[in-house]
Design a protein around this motif. Structure first.
Motif, short mmCIF file in Angstrom:
data_model
loop_
_atom_site.label_atom_id
_atom_site.label_comp_id
_atom_site.label_asym_id
_atom_site.label_seq_id
_atom_site.Cartn_x
_atom_site.Cartn_y
_atom_site.Cartn_z
N ARG A 71 -17.59 34.54 1.19
CA ARG A 71 -16.98 35.60 0.39
C ARG A 71 -15.50 35.80 0.69
NH1 ARG A 71 -19.72 37.39 -4.15
NH2 ARG A 71 -21.96 37.34 -3.72
N VAL A 72 -15.15 35.85 2.00
CA VAL A 72 -13.78 36.24 2.37
C VAL A 72 -13.04 35.17 3.16
CG1 VAL A 72 -14.39 38.68 2.34
CG2 VAL A 72 -14.52 37.41 4.49
N GLY A 73 -13.71 34.07 3.53
CA GLY A 73 -13.04 33.01 4.28
C GLY A 73 -13.22 33.14 5.78
N THR A 74 -12.90 32.07 6.47
CA THR A 74 -13.13 32.01 7.91
C THR A 74 -12.17 32.89 8.70
OG1 THR A 74 -11.75 30.01 7.92
CG2 THR A 74 -14.13 29.71 7.87
N ARG A 75 -10.90 32.94 8.30
CA ARG A 75 -9.93 33.71 9.07
C ARG A 75 -10.21 35.20 9.02
NH1 ARG A 75 -4.32 30.60 7.49
NH2 ARG A 75 -5.36 30.46 5.48
N VAL A 76 -10.55 35.70 7.85
CA VAL A 76 -10.87 37.13 7.73
C VAL A 76 -12.16 37.45 8.47
CG1 VAL A 76 -11.46 38.98 6.13
CG2 VAL A 76 -9.65 37.36 5.55
N THR A 77 -13.15 36.56 8.38
CA THR A 77 -14.42 36.78 9.08
C THR A 77 -14.21 36.84 10.58
OG1 THR A 77 -15.61 35.60 7.34
CG2 THR A 77 -16.75 35.91 9.42
N ALA A 78 -13.40 35.91 11.11
CA ALA A 78 -13.12 35.90 12.54
C ALA A 78 -12.39 37.16 12.97
CB ALA A 78 -12.30 34.67 12.91
N ALA A 79 -11.40 37.58 12.17
CA ALA A 79 -10.63 38.78 12.51
C ALA A 79 -11.49 40.04 12.48
CB ALA A 79 -9.45 38.92 11.55
N VAL A 80 -12.31 40.17 11.46
CA VAL A 80 -13.17 41.35 11.35
C VAL A 80 -14.19 41.38 12.49
CG1 VAL A 80 -14.95 42.47 9.95
CG2 VAL A 80 -12.88 41.57 8.87
N ALA A 87 -13.55 47.22 18.91
CA ALA A 87 -13.88 48.63 18.65
C ALA A 87 -15.11 49.05 19.44
CB ALA A 87 -14.11 48.85 17.16
N GLY A 88 -16.10 48.17 19.52
CA GLY A 88 -17.31 48.48 20.27
C GLY A 88 -17.03 48.70 21.75
N ALA A 116 -18.55 36.77 14.18
CA ALA A 116 -17.45 35.91 14.59
C ALA A 116 -17.95 34.59 15.17
CB ALA A 116 -16.57 36.63 15.62
N ASN A 117 -19.15 34.60 15.73
CA ASN A 117 -19.66 33.41 16.42
C ASN A 117 -19.97 32.27 15.46
OD1 ASN A 117 -20.55 32.31 19.04
ND2 ASN A 117 -22.57 32.29 18.11
N VAL A 118 -20.15 32.57 14.19
CA VAL A 118 -20.43 31.52 13.21
C VAL A 118 -19.16 30.72 12.90
CG1 VAL A 118 -21.27 31.07 10.87
CG2 VAL A 118 -22.23 32.96 12.20
N VAL A 119 -18.01 31.35 13.02
CA VAL A 119 -16.76 30.74 12.54
C VAL A 119 -16.34 29.50 13.33
CG1 VAL A 119 -14.31 31.15 12.08
CG2 VAL A 119 -15.98 32.96 11.64
N PRO A 120 -16.29 29.52 14.67
CA PRO A 120 -15.78 28.35 15.39
C PRO A 120 -16.53 27.06 15.08
CG PRO A 120 -15.87 30.24 16.86
CD PRO A 120 -16.56 30.65 15.60
N THR A 121 -17.85 27.12 15.05
CA THR A 121 -18.63 25.91 14.76
C THR A 121 -18.44 25.46 13.33
OG1 THR A 121 -20.27 26.51 16.44
CG2 THR A 121 -20.93 24.92 14.76
N ALA A 122 -18.46 26.42 12.39
CA ALA A 122 -18.29 26.06 10.98
C ALA A 122 -16.94 25.38 10.74
CB ALA A 122 -18.41 27.32 10.11
N ALA A 178 -6.27 39.01 21.12
CA ALA A 178 -6.60 37.59 21.21
C ALA A 178 -7.37 37.11 19.98
CB ALA A 178 -7.42 37.34 22.48
N SER A 179 -8.29 37.92 19.48
CA SER A 179 -9.07 37.49 18.32
C SER A 179 -8.22 37.43 17.06
CB SER A 179 -10.26 38.43 18.10
OG SER A 179 -9.84 39.76 17.88
N LEU A 180 -7.30 38.37 16.91
CA LEU A 180 -6.40 38.31 15.75
C LEU A 180 -5.52 37.08 15.80
CD1 LEU A 180 -5.31 42.05 15.36
CD2 LEU A 180 -6.76 40.73 13.82
N ALA A 181 -5.01 36.75 16.99
CA ALA A 181 -4.17 35.56 17.14
C ALA A 181 -4.97 34.29 16.84
CB ALA A 181 -3.60 35.51 18.55
N ALA A 182 -6.19 34.20 17.36
CA ALA A 182 -7.01 33.01 17.13
C ALA A 182 -7.40 32.87 15.67
CB ALA A 182 -8.27 33.08 18.00
N SER A 183 -7.66 33.99 15.00
CA SER A 183 -8.11 33.94 13.60
C SER A 183 -7.07 33.31 12.68
CB SER A 183 -8.47 35.34 13.12
OG SER A 183 -7.32 36.17 13.03
#
Length: 399
Positions: A71-80, A87-88, A116-122, A178-183
């Motif tokens: 729906r939104v792409g890998t970069r947005v998914t990783a960032a969210v 936040a948690g 987020a864990n789905v993104v790196p492998t995909a 770190a997650s925003l930079a990696a995304s």
């Protein structure tokens, strides 16, 4: 030999490894258990339930991750996903009641990590479709290394310096940045996957067909039998080691060792699956889990800290092996056409095992005053896992 520095797929791979390291916070919960119990006066079943909920929502996040990517792409998914984790952690520092901690760490952080864990492998597999084993191994090991780096390393050190509340806030900020930079680097290659789909086998099963398959259901039960014990130890390793007479530093090292051997197990049993076939490797994995849990009931008292580390390492090796073998079995037996959605079903094990292992382990500890009964029960559960392996049909025709 081609210089990796000039390969366009290297930055996404490195970014995926970084995101996987951050996701390793999932298995670092036991570092926070004792400090939170001391600060809030909470019981072991209450803090165990937090990790249980985190595992459940990690599984749900993984199941939703593939849909979100489309729906939104890998970069947005990783960032969210990374921001939900951040936040948690931050909200957990403000929790004044167990239900607030469950919502913050269990629901928000757990779901964010799963998504987020789905993104790196995909992303990694899309860049290197002919090196799927290597890509999955790198990401799986990075996740395990993250538990060591962020759990036994960063969190354990910061708790001793600034307390558990400030530590959660600091880690939340670090994870967010770190997650925003990696995304930013986690993008798919320009080429489309149409040509790969054209070459996919006509024998591929849809997710619904796979779920109805006897082969899938038996392998699912095998995975459940082993992951229950492995997740119980992950969630309680720090308090168990402390109750066995270990110092906080020794308990932290035991958790870090679990994380590292867990990563090694993913590589070892993945290779064993390729070399010896699923029946041999899965049976060996089940025996390894049963032996490790039984070792942990006996060796700490007889051999001290070395005995505890031996039991923990054996369990970690087995637990690490469950993840690549389940995924490899699905890829091998149900075809590539619906592979992404089929692999998402592996996360359903976390929902059951995450509840049966950490939560019931904590309840049994509270009822009996020790972890002995919980360890014996988990080891007995691994025995049917060994038996199940020899009941799995070789082919669909023999189901």
């Amino acid at each position: 030999m081609t210089d990796l520095r000039f390969q366009p797929g290297v930055p996404p791979m490195l970014a995926g490894a970084v995101l996987s390291v951050l996701n390793g916070v999932l298995y670092s919960w036991s570092v926070f258990m004792l400090p939170l119990e001391a600060a809030g006066g909470w019981t072991r079943p209450q803090t165990s339930l937090v990790f249980t909920v985190a595992l459940v929502f990690f599984g749900l996040g993984m199941m939703c991750g593939g849909f979100v990517i489309r729906r939104v792409g890998t970069r947005v998914t990783a960032a969210v996903g990374g921001m939900m984790l951040a936040a948690g952690l931050t909200l957990s520092s403000c929790a004044s009641a167990p239900w607030q901690l469950i919502l913050a760490y269990g629901v928000t952080a757990g779901f964010g990590i799963g998504m987020a864990n789905v993104v790196p492998t995909a992303v990694g597999v899309s860049w290197y479709p002919h090196r799927r084993g290597l890509v999955c191994g790198v990401m799986a090991f990075s996740l395990a290394f993250g538990t060591l780096l962020l759990g036994s390393g960063l969190a354990s050190t910061l708790i001793g310096v600034m307390g558990v509340g400030r530590t959660l806030q600091t880690m939340g900020l670090f994870v967010a940045l770190a997650s925003l930079a990696a995304s930013l680097f986690l993008k798919m290659p320009e080429r489309r996957v149409a040509e790969r789909r054209e070459s996919r086998s006509a024998k591929s099963l849809t997710t619904t067909q796979m779920l109805r398959s006897v082969r899938f259901r038996l392998v699912w039960l095998w995975d459940l039998a082993l992951q229950t014990g492995g997740l119980m130890i992950i969630g309680h390793i720090i308090p168990y080691a402390t109750e066995s007479g270990c110092s906080p530093a020794q308990a932290g090292f035991a958790m870090g060792l679990y994380a590292m051997v867990n990563g090694v197990g993913r590589l070892v049993f993945g290779a064993l699956f390729d070399r010896k076939g699923f029946r041999f490797s899965m049976a060996a994995d089940a025996l390894c889990m049963a032996a490790g849990l039984l070792m942990l009931t006996v060796l700490p008292e007889r051999a001290g800290y070395v005995g505890l580390l031996a039991g923990v390492s054996t369990i970690a090796l087995s637990f690490g092996g469950t993840i690549p073998q389940f995924s490899a079995y699905i890829a091998q037996n149900f075809g590539p056409k619906h592979l992404e959605s089929n692999l998402g079903m592996t996360a359903t094990v976390f929902i059951i095992a995450g509840f049966a292992g950490p939560f019931f382990g904590g309840c049994l500890r509270e009822m009996t005053g020790s972890y002995l009964i919980a360890l014996v029960a988990a080891s007995l559960m691994a025995v049917p896992g060994f038996w199940i392996v020899f009941k799995i049909p070789e082919t669909a025709a023999s189901e």
